[in-house]
Design a protein around this motif. Sequence first.
Motif, PDB file in Angstrom:
ATOM      1  N   THR A 129       0.842  -1.200   0.000  1.00 25.97           N
ATOM      2  CA  THR A 129       0.000   0.000   0.000  1.00 25.97           C
ATOM      3  C   THR A 129       0.874   1.246   0.000  1.00 25.97           C
ATOM      4  N   GLY A 130       1.272   1.703  -1.171  1.00 29.23           N
ATOM      5  CA  GLY A 130       2.194   2.835  -1.244  1.00 29.23           C
ATOM      6  C   GLY A 130       1.685   4.071  -0.537  1.00 29.23           C
ATOM      7  N   SER A 131       0.392   4.358  -0.649  1.00 33.06           N
ATOM      8  CA  SER A 131      -0.161   5.602  -0.113  1.00 33.06           C
ATOM      9  C   SER A 131       0.002   5.729   1.402  1.00 33.06           C
ATOM     10  N   ILE A 132      -0.121   4.634   2.139  1.00 36.20           N
ATOM     11  CA  ILE A 132      -0.091   4.737   3.599  1.00 36.20           C
ATOM     12  C   ILE A 132       1.314   5.068   4.117  1.00 36.20           C
ATOM     13  N   TYR A 133       2.329   4.866   3.299  1.00 33.46           N
ATOM     14  CA  TYR A 133       3.689   5.191   3.742  1.00 33.46           C
ATOM     15  C   TYR A 133       3.940   6.698   3.765  1.00 33.46           C
ATOM     16  N   THR A 134       3.022   7.486   3.202  1.00 33.15           N
ATOM     17  CA  THR A 134       3.100   8.935   3.382  1.00 33.15           C
ATOM     18  C   THR A 134       2.806   9.315   4.834  1.00 33.15           C
ATOM     19  N   ALA A 135       2.259   8.363   5.603  1.00 32.52           N
ATOM     20  CA  ALA A 135       2.040   8.563   7.041  1.00 32.52           C
ATOM     21  C   ALA A 135       2.958   7.698   7.888  1.00 32.52           C
ATOM     22  N   ILE A 136       3.158   6.442   7.483  1.00 33.56           N
ATOM     23  CA  ILE A 136       3.981   5.525   8.279  1.00 33.56           C
ATOM     24  C   ILE A 136       5.446   5.969   8.296  1.00 33.56           C
ATOM     25  N   VAL A 137       5.977   6.391   7.162  1.00 38.72           N
ATOM     26  CA  VAL A 137       7.397   6.776   7.104  1.00 38.72           C
ATOM     27  C   VAL A 137       7.699   7.988   7.988  1.00 38.72           C
ATOM     28  N   PRO A 138       6.898   9.061   7.973  1.00 36.86           N
ATOM     29  CA  PRO A 138       7.180  10.151   8.914  1.00 36.86           C
ATOM     30  C   PRO A 138       7.179   9.706  10.379  1.00 36.86           C
ATOM     31  N   LEU A 139       6.306   8.762  10.734  1.00 36.67           N
ATOM     32  CA  LEU A 139       6.309   8.243  12.109  1.00 36.67           C
ATOM     33  C   LEU A 139       7.647   7.607  12.450  1.00 36.67           C
ATOM     34  N   TRP A 140       8.130   6.712  11.574  1.00 38.89           N
ATOM     35  CA  TRP A 140       9.373   6.003  11.854  1.00 38.89           C
ATOM     36  C   TRP A 140      10.595   6.897  11.663  1.00 38.89           C
ATOM     37  N   ALA A 141      10.498   7.862  10.776  1.00 40.25           N
ATOM     38  CA  ALA A 141      11.601   8.816  10.622  1.00 40.25           C
ATOM     39  C   ALA A 141      11.819   9.585  11.929  1.00 40.25           C
ATOM     40  N   ASP A 142      10.723   9.992  12.569  1.00 41.31           N
ATOM     41  CA  ASP A 142      10.821  10.694  13.856  1.00 41.31           C
ATOM     42  C   ASP A 142      11.338   9.765  14.953  1.00 41.31           C
ATOM     43  N   LYS A 143      10.828   8.537  15.000  1.00 35.06           N
ATOM     44  CA  LYS A 143      11.225   7.609  16.058  1.00 35.06           C
ATOM     45  C   LYS A 143      12.682   7.178  15.927  1.00 35.06           C
ATOM     46  N   LEU A 144      13.145   6.976  14.689  1.00 35.03           N
ATOM     47  CA  LEU A 144      14.487   6.456  14.451  1.00 35.03           C
ATOM     48  C   LEU A 144      15.520   7.550  14.200  1.00 35.03           C
ATOM     49  N   GLY A 145      15.066   8.785  14.042  1.00 37.12           N
ATOM     50  CA  GLY A 145      15.981   9.893  13.824  1.00 37.12           C
ATOM     51  C   GLY A 145      16.705   9.812  12.493  1.00 37.12           C
ATOM     52  N   LYS A 146      16.002   9.407  11.441  1.00 36.30           N
ATOM     53  CA  LYS A 146      16.606   9.295  10.112  1.00 36.30           C
ATOM     54  C   LYS A 146      15.567   9.644   9.057  1.00 36.30           C
ATOM     55  N   LYS A 147      16.038  10.120   7.906  1.00 34.01           N
ATOM     56  CA  LYS A 147      15.125  10.535   6.841  1.00 34.01           C
ATOM     57  C   LYS A 147      14.893   9.443   5.808  1.00 34.01           C
ATOM     58  N   GLU A 148      15.839   8.528   5.672  1.00 39.89           N
ATOM     59  CA  GLU A 148      15.685   7.443   4.712  1.00 39.89           C
ATOM     60  C   GLU A 148      15.200   6.190   5.441  1.00 39.89           C
ATOM     61  N   ILE A 149      14.093   5.657   4.986  1.00 34.86           N
ATOM     62  CA  ILE A 149      13.450   4.507   5.631  1.00 34.86           C
ATOM     63  C   ILE A 149      13.263   3.405   4.593  1.00 34.86           C
ATOM     64  N   LEU A 150      13.754   2.216   4.911  1.00 34.21           N
ATOM     65  CA  LEU A 150      13.498   1.037   4.084  1.00 34.21           C
ATOM     66  C   LEU A 150      12.341   0.277   4.723  1.00 34.21           C
TER      67      LEU A 150
END
Length: 272
Positions: free
Chosen positions: A214-235
């Motif tokens: 589901t590509g669209s939901i990563y517009t929300a999931i990635v910012p969550l994990w970017a904040d939690k992990l302190g990184k901008k690139e998320i695999l």
Amino acid sequence: MKMYQVDAFTTELFKGNPAAVIVTEQWLDEALMQNIALENNLAETAFVKVIDAENYEIRWFTPTTEVSFCGHATLASSFVLFKDYTAALTLQFHVKDLGIFVVSQDADGKIKMNFPVRRAEKIQQYPEILKQILSKPFKNVYLNRQAYIVEYENSQDVLDEKPDLALLKQWSKMQSLETKETALDLAITAQATTYDCMSRYFAPANGIDEDPVTGSIYTAIVPLWADKLGKKEILAYQASTRGGKLYCELLENERIEISGYAQLYMQAELYL
């Protein structure tokens, strides 16, 4: 009329998320587009209208309804356009209510899509019915305009989860009737080891029990994990039966780049 079927967010056939793509000079009748999507019985069928060699409009239909945003069918459509319809290295999709999506393709075939971020907000008073729908304990609940996003303690719980899809469908449809908005879906996510995060996505009220990727939901999931992990690139990995890998980068100005590969499965001729 030509139709393509493309497996998105994968380098292998029979993995990722299959989407049908139809490219037209003018929009088909809306009822016909919905019937084609129903006949295809894929998570999404994308219809692309040509503006010129670098600009296109796009719409997405599940078997039961038109949706406002679909990432994997945008990837599949981009793959088809780069393959057969344009020599341009970059193209733009003009999308109702979401603006312009700029898409490019690398030399190795990876397709990069620039989307708006659609952040999810943490909710303290989440619906108690989530505890009935989900069988595993969870940490936090977030909400954006598309779905509830539930954070799990570990990725194994994401893999093992068996949600009550009938209850989720009933609840989502009741919410939709009350709000007169599109039914909300449900995503679950956790930090992973091989990947930065692992997720799954359920949308029975919109005709999809479990969406493969589901590509669209990563517009929300990635910012969550970017904040939690302190990184901008998320695999990211979507742990459906088919599975799919998403290469994501949080950009400035509330934009996100979501990238992946695609494989052509089929070209067909429709007799309409």
